[in-house]
Scaffold this active site. Structure first.
Site: not given
Ligand code: G3P
Length: 218
Positions: A88, A136
């Site tokens: 992550h 992400e």
């Molecule tokens: O692991 C999920 C993440 O990093 C996204 O976070 O708070 O933007 O949904 P968020």
């Protein structure tokens, strides 16, 4: 499917994680959508008997036996945990460790969700054949600005690489996702599901927001 990373948010501290997982279980059944939860590591045992998949937020490449303070897949499996996030953005590890952990989870028949930050990493790691790759962009994490709206081309590109590869890896995307509309947009762009944290965990009404996300994936 959608995966909720609970991170270390205060909102799910202690017994509150039980209520959260029960809410997700109920909605998963109602809409027949797969919802997986990653509780804080020390709370996993409280909810690992649940009817929906429970994943670790992180695992260590450490051995069974005389090792201390590491979270290892072999023991997670014995506690009925179904898999883990790997690498992550908030807990990055080396590519050597990534490779070893994907292999280890495969051997244990556990699910691997490998997190990556850009297209170069999608290309590099799809070869390792994890069950899921979750893209992400770090700058959008926790921002409330959804990756599916801010960077649609990133999801399309990642989907074409993942779906075009010979293996069975599926794509998830995450960062800034806060509404059913964001989720639907991610699916439309080719993502099999989403990885989300603050948009759900910090919401006032978990039932309402989880239902909204689930309906967007039906
Ligand atoms: O692991 C999920 C993440 O990093 C996204 O976070 O708070 O933007 O949904 P968020």
């Amino acid at each position: 499917m959608f995966v909720v990373n609970c991170k270390n948010y205060e909102e799910i501290a202690g017994d509150k994680i039980i209520k959260f997982v029960k809410t997700a279980e109920k909605i998963s059944k109602k809409y027949k959508v797969k919802i997986a939860i990653c509780p804080p590591q020390h709370l996993i045992g409280l909810v690992s008997n649940s009817s929906i998949p429970i994943f670790a937020q992180h695992i260590d490449d450490s051995k069974i036996g005389s090792t201390t303070g590491f979270v290892i897949p072999e023991l997670l499996k014995k506690s009925k945990v179904n898999g883990s996030l790997i690498n992550h953005s908030e807990h990055r590890i080396s590519s050597k460790e990534i490779e070893k952990l994907i292999i280890k989870l495969k051997e244990l028949k556990m699910t691997s969700i490998l997190c990556v930050k850009d297209i170069a990493e999608v290309k590099k790691y799809v070869k390792l054949n994890p069950d899921f790759i979750a893209i992400e962009p770090p700058e959008l994490i926790g921002s409330g600005k959804a990756v599916s709206k801010e960077k649609p081309e990133l999801i399309e590109k990642a989907a074409s690489i993942v779906n075009g590869s010979k293996n069975k890896t599926k794509l998830l995307c995450g960062a800034g996702i806060v509404s059913g509309e964001d989720v639907a947009k991610a699916a439309e762009l080719g993502s099999e599901g989403i990885l989300v944290a603050s948009g759900i965990i910090k919401a006032k009404n978990w039932d309402k927001v989880i239902s909204e996300f689930a309906k967007a994936l039906v």
